[in-house]
Motif scaffolding. Structure first.
Motif, PDB file in Angstrom:
ATOM      1  N   ILE A 211       0.903  -1.199  -0.004  1.00  0.00           N
ATOM      2  CA  ILE A 211       0.016  -0.043  -0.166  1.00  0.00           C
ATOM      3  C   ILE A 211       0.767   1.215  -0.048  1.00  0.00           C
ATOM      4  CG2 ILE A 211      -1.575   1.277   1.345  1.00  0.00           C
ATOM      5  CD1 ILE A 211      -2.922  -1.544   2.105  1.00  0.00           C
ATOM      6  N   ALA A 212       2.070   1.211   0.773  1.00  0.00           N
ATOM      7  CA  ALA A 212       2.832   2.545   0.906  1.00  0.00           C
ATOM      8  C   ALA A 212       3.537   2.709  -0.678  1.00  0.00           C
ATOM      9  CB  ALA A 212       4.034   2.229   1.697  1.00  0.00           C
ATOM     10  N   GLY A 213       3.888   1.785  -1.385  1.00  0.00           N
ATOM     11  CA  GLY A 213       4.301   1.967  -2.574  1.00  0.00           C
ATOM     12  C   GLY A 213       3.124   2.591  -3.633  1.00  0.00           C
ATOM     13  N   LEU A 214       1.939   2.049  -3.560  1.00  0.00           N
ATOM     14  CA  LEU A 214       0.868   2.588  -4.232  1.00  0.00           C
ATOM     15  C   LEU A 214       0.780   4.247  -3.990  1.00  0.00           C
ATOM     16  CD1 LEU A 214      -1.155   2.467  -6.591  1.00  0.00           C
ATOM     17  CD2 LEU A 214      -2.819   1.380  -4.841  1.00  0.00           C
ATOM     18  N   THR A 215       0.457   4.335  -2.605  1.00  0.00           N
ATOM     19  CA  THR A 215       0.229   5.833  -2.193  1.00  0.00           C
ATOM     20  C   THR A 215       1.227   6.619  -2.631  1.00  0.00           C
ATOM     21  OG1 THR A 215      -0.655   4.830  -0.037  1.00  0.00           O
ATOM     22  CG2 THR A 215       0.153   7.177  -0.048  1.00  0.00           C
ATOM     23  N   ALA A 222      -0.914  12.674  -8.724  1.00  0.00           N
ATOM     24  CA  ALA A 222      -1.802  13.850  -8.288  1.00  0.00           C
ATOM     25  C   ALA A 222      -1.224  14.955  -8.223  1.00  0.00           C
ATOM     26  CB  ALA A 222      -2.395  13.531  -7.086  1.00  0.00           C
ATOM     27  N   GLU A 223       0.134  15.206  -7.774  1.00  0.00           N
ATOM     28  CA  GLU A 223       0.737  16.412  -7.781  1.00  0.00           C
ATOM     29  C   GLU A 223       1.089  17.031  -9.099  1.00  0.00           C
ATOM     30  OE1 GLU A 223       4.768  18.250  -5.519  1.00  0.00           O
ATOM     31  OE2 GLU A 223       4.150  16.409  -4.827  1.00  0.00           O
ATOM     32  N   THR A 224       1.598  15.991  -9.908  1.00  0.00           N
ATOM     33  CA  THR A 224       1.929  16.619 -11.441  1.00  0.00           C
ATOM     34  C   THR A 224       0.900  16.444 -12.282  1.00  0.00           C
ATOM     35  OG1 THR A 224       2.731  14.329 -11.786  1.00  0.00           O
ATOM     36  CG2 THR A 224       4.286  15.965 -10.574  1.00  0.00           C
ATOM     37  N   VAL A 230      -0.041   1.544 -13.206  1.00  0.00           N
ATOM     38  CA  VAL A 230       0.800   0.693 -12.175  1.00  0.00           C
ATOM     39  C   VAL A 230       0.857  -0.786 -12.597  1.00  0.00           C
ATOM     40  CG1 VAL A 230       0.435  -0.223  -9.979  1.00  0.00           C
ATOM     41  CG2 VAL A 230      -0.292   2.042 -10.561  1.00  0.00           C
ATOM     42  N   VAL A 231       2.078  -1.205 -12.838  1.00  0.00           N
ATOM     43  CA  VAL A 231       2.243  -2.541 -13.424  1.00  0.00           C
ATOM     44  C   VAL A 231       1.968  -3.649 -12.559  1.00  0.00           C
ATOM     45  CG1 VAL A 231       3.931  -1.494 -15.051  1.00  0.00           C
ATOM     46  CG2 VAL A 231       4.804  -2.681 -13.062  1.00  0.00           C
ATOM     47  N   HIS A 232       1.469  -4.961 -12.968  1.00  0.00           N
ATOM     48  CA  HIS A 232       1.300  -6.048 -12.195  1.00  0.00           C
ATOM     49  C   HIS A 232       0.940  -5.810 -10.901  1.00  0.00           C
ATOM     50  CE1 HIS A 232       5.645  -5.443 -10.784  1.00  0.00           C
ATOM     51  NE2 HIS A 232       6.142  -6.191 -11.951  1.00  0.00           N
ATOM     52  N   ILE A 233      -0.227  -5.311 -10.622  1.00  0.00           N
ATOM     53  CA  ILE A 233      -0.733  -4.822  -9.265  1.00  0.00           C
ATOM     54  C   ILE A 233      -0.804  -6.395  -8.257  1.00  0.00           C
ATOM     55  CG2 ILE A 233      -3.197  -5.477  -9.963  1.00  0.00           C
ATOM     56  CD1 ILE A 233      -2.128  -2.520  -7.568  1.00  0.00           C
ATOM     57  N   ASN A 234      -0.953  -7.517  -8.942  1.00  0.00           N
ATOM     58  CA  ASN A 234      -0.936  -8.660  -8.014  1.00  0.00           C
ATOM     59  C   ASN A 234       0.661  -9.066  -7.460  1.00  0.00           C
ATOM     60  OD1 ASN A 234      -0.559  -9.107 -10.823  1.00  0.00           O
ATOM     61  ND2 ASN A 234      -0.534 -11.447 -10.715  1.00  0.00           N
ATOM     62  N   SER A 235       1.674  -8.681  -8.324  1.00  0.00           N
ATOM     63  CA  SER A 235       2.841  -8.821  -7.687  1.00  0.00           C
ATOM     64  C   SER A 235       3.290  -7.806  -6.905  1.00  0.00           C
ATOM     65  CB  SER A 235       3.843  -9.111  -9.153  1.00  0.00           C
ATOM     66  OG  SER A 235       5.009  -9.065  -8.750  1.00  0.00           O
ATOM     67  N   ALA A 236       3.108  -6.627  -7.030  1.00  0.00           N
ATOM     68  CA  ALA A 236       3.120  -5.607  -6.271  1.00  0.00           C
ATOM     69  C   ALA A 236       2.539  -5.579  -4.816  1.00  0.00           C
ATOM     70  CB  ALA A 236       2.995  -4.123  -6.813  1.00  0.00           C
ATOM     71  N   GLY A 237       1.146  -6.140  -4.930  1.00  0.00           N
ATOM     72  CA  GLY A 237       0.198  -5.914  -3.930  1.00  0.00           C
ATOM     73  C   GLY A 237       0.077  -7.388  -2.946  1.00  0.00           C
ATOM     74  N   LEU A 238       0.405  -8.310  -3.339  1.00  0.00           N
ATOM     75  CA  LEU A 238       0.502  -9.533  -2.645  1.00  0.00           C
ATOM     76  C   LEU A 238      -0.886  -9.754  -1.882  1.00  0.00           C
ATOM     77  CD1 LEU A 238       4.141  -9.981  -1.792  1.00  0.00           C
ATOM     78  CD2 LEU A 238       3.057 -10.853  -3.703  1.00  0.00           C
ATOM     79  N   MET A 247      -7.859   1.372  -3.810  1.00  0.00           N
ATOM     80  CA  MET A 247      -7.258   2.776  -3.945  1.00  0.00           C
ATOM     81  C   MET A 247      -7.450   3.068  -5.494  1.00  0.00           C
ATOM     82  SD  MET A 247      -4.218   1.673  -1.281  1.00  0.00           S
ATOM     83  CE  MET A 247      -3.299   3.492  -1.545  1.00  0.00           C
ATOM     84  N   ILE A 248      -7.023   2.270  -6.161  1.00  0.00           N
ATOM     85  CA  ILE A 248      -6.969   2.854  -7.663  1.00  0.00           C
ATOM     86  C   ILE A 248      -8.353   3.191  -8.121  1.00  0.00           C
ATOM     87  CG2 ILE A 248      -6.754   1.768 -10.180  1.00  0.00           C
ATOM     88  CD1 ILE A 248      -4.335   0.357  -8.925  1.00  0.00           C
ATOM     89  N   SER A 249      -9.360   2.116  -7.891  1.00  0.00           N
ATOM     90  CA  SER A 249     -10.686   2.808  -8.091  1.00  0.00           C
ATOM     91  C   SER A 249     -11.329   4.099  -7.461  1.00  0.00           C
ATOM     92  CB  SER A 249     -11.571   1.869  -7.556  1.00  0.00           C
ATOM     93  OG  SER A 249     -13.221   1.886  -7.995  1.00  0.00           O
ATOM     94  N   ALA A 250     -10.891   4.307  -6.352  1.00  0.00           N
ATOM     95  CA  ALA A 250     -10.880   5.737  -5.652  1.00  0.00           C
ATOM     96  C   ALA A 250     -10.301   6.728  -6.132  1.00  0.00           C
ATOM     97  CB  ALA A 250     -10.897   5.565  -4.089  1.00  0.00           C
ATOM     98  N   ALA A 251      -9.035   6.640  -6.550  1.00  0.00           N
ATOM     99  CA  ALA A 251      -8.389   7.578  -7.357  1.00  0.00           C
ATOM    100  C   ALA A 251      -9.015   7.789  -8.604  1.00  0.00           C
ATOM    101  CB  ALA A 251      -6.919   7.109  -7.710  1.00  0.00           C
TER     102      ALA A 251
END
Length: 475
Positions: A211-215, A222-224, A230-238, A247-251
């Motif tokens: 979650i910290a990485g996605l945040t 958002a700032e820019t 976001v590549v391979h969400i299942n690999s990054a998220g486990l 979180m992506i849906s909310a964004a």
């Protein structure tokens, strides 16, 4: 050609197309059409889609088969004639390296300018550019300053300038992998996102884990006001994959342009010498090291073997995910299907050769052969239309603002590129394993790239190179 067509129309005689595909179940996510149709091709384009009888100089009998747009793989690290052949056998007609990318866009396309089996394209890669600016000695991934030294303000400026130059050379997007460049500061990453926003290009990011990485990347985007993939969400998220999808849906609901992707395997693969492996495992106990598998032998690593293989280098399998998290990612309406194909010196991940067939066989049809993983207990995860949408229309739409040519891919319609995959939905399944990663799938019967067959009757057609560059307009 035009005079001939006018003559045909004046005489009222039916045209003879270069190729016709007859009687197939056409599944087109752009129109939501799922019905039997005949398709006529003229050159590299679709000329007619009809229920009427049509004739061609060449005929494919598609009765009992699914006719779909050619699959588009937006995360493919192969990019060699060998891996393009693998991808074609898995139904892929367009292969794009958009995470790691290249540091020299013009040279990358130049190396393939004579044509390839399938369509191809590349990003300008932050990892590769950083390696060049920091004079890193690594070949595939940074192993020295490119990973572990903070860039000076001048070096950050040079990195940003080279990335912008690569985009002006027609790179499809910006690629980045934060775990591979752990010394990159917030200022450096912000500069990267500012280039993405300025050039109106998506930035494809391998985020830091969890979650910290996605945040972090959602905040940078958002700032820019940059477009983020976001590549391979299942690999990054486990285990955090479902929360990260929320979180992506909310964004997106707040107006951010953010998309993501997933691959259908519960283990990953990368170079053992890379920072993303070394920083996690170089001091890990044996029970943690056993998450790693050396694919050439099948052995799970311990301290001795980890240190030994680190000295020699090579790909390593990472067993850290679960089938439940893979299913959550693959079935989410947010995710594009992308293989993250990895192939190095004759060894690679089975996703290189079977990712798309695996989705169609395991997650749509929900059956598996005796040599494959256990069935999903009658849980039909995806409709055929939704799976094909994830493989064709969604990746095309993610890229078409930057690369207008993608508007003619991922669809079956008159005037679209004749990139077409024809498969047997009753049989399609992946066969490759970590021991035998080059086994082709079953059930992919015909693959057409720009009107030319690259797979016919389930076999690769040799000596053809109809693939074209997928590239943004150069400035």
């Amino acid at each position: 050609m035009v005079i001939g067509l006018l003559l045909v129309l004046q005489l009222g005689t039916p045209p003879v197309y270069d190729r016709v595909i007859l009687g197939g179940r056409m599944v087109d996510p752009a129109s939501n059409l799922d019905a039997v149709r005949n398709i006529g091709l003229a050159g590299a384009r679709i000329a007619v889609i009809t229920t009427n009888a049509i004739r061609g100089r060449d005929t494919i009998d598609a009765r009992g088969l699914v006719v779909a747009p050619g699959f588009i793989d937006i995360h493919d690290h192969g990019q060699t004639p060998e891996t393009y052949r693998f991808k074609a056998l898995d139904g892929v007609t367009t292969s794009l390296e958009l995470e790691l990318g290249t540091a020299d866009v013009a040279a990358w396309y130049g190396e393939r300018s004579a044509g390839e089996r399938i369509n191809y394209g590349v990003s300008i890669g932050h990892i590769k550019v950083r390696m060049a600016v920091m004079h890193d000695a690594g070949t595939r991934m940074p192993v020295g300053d490119g990973a572990y030294r903070a860039a000076s303000p001048e070096e950050i400026g040079e990195i940003a300038q080279r990335i912008e130059a690569g985009l002006r050379e027609g790179a499809v997007s910006i690629g980045a992998g934060f775990p591979y460049t752990p010394a990159a500061t917030h200022d450096e990453l912000l500069a990267l996102f500012r280039v993405a926003a300025k050039m109106k290009t998506p930035i494809h990011v391998h985020i830091r884990p969890s979650i910290a990485g996605l945040t972090e990347v959602l905040s940078l985007a958002a700032e820019t006001h940059a477009s983020l993939h976001v590549v391979h969400i299942n690999s990054a998220g486990l285990a955090e994959t479902p929360v990260m999808l929320e979180m992506i849906s909310a964004a997106r609901a707040k107006g951010q342009d953010v998309t993501t992707e997933a691959y259908p395997y519960d283990a990953g693969m990368t170079e053992i010498q890379s920072a993303t492996i070394q920083d996690v495992y170089k001091s890990a106990p044996d029970d943690r090291l056993s998450e790693l598998e050396w694919p050439r032998t099948g052995e799970r690593l311990n301290r001795e073997s980890f240190d030994r293989y680190t000295r020699t280098g090579g790909p390593v399998v990472i067993h850290t995910n679960t089938e439940a998290m893979v299913t959550a990612a693959i079935t989410s309406p947010l995710t594009i299907i992308a293989s993250d194909a990895y192939w190095q010196d004759g060894t690679g991940h089975p996703r290189t050769t079977g990712a798309f067939s695996r989705v169609l066989g395991r997650y749509v049809r929900d059956t598996a052969g005796a040599q494959h993983a256990a069935p999903l207990h009658n849980m039909h995860s995806l409709s055929l239309m939704d799976a094909i949408r994830k493989m064709t229309l969604m990746p095309a739409q993610r890229l078409e603002a930057r690369v207008p040519a993608m508007r003619q891919k991922g669809r079956l319609r008159v005037g679209a590129d004749a990139d077409i995959t024809i498969f047997d939905a009753r049989l399609v399944i992946d066969r490759s394993t970590y021991r035998e990663p080059s086994l082709p799938p079953l059930g992919i019967q015909h693959v057409i790239v720009n009107g030319v067959s690259v797979v016919a009757n389930g076999q690769a057609v040799e000596g053809v190179a109809p693939g074209k560059a997928v590239r943004a307009p150069r400035e």
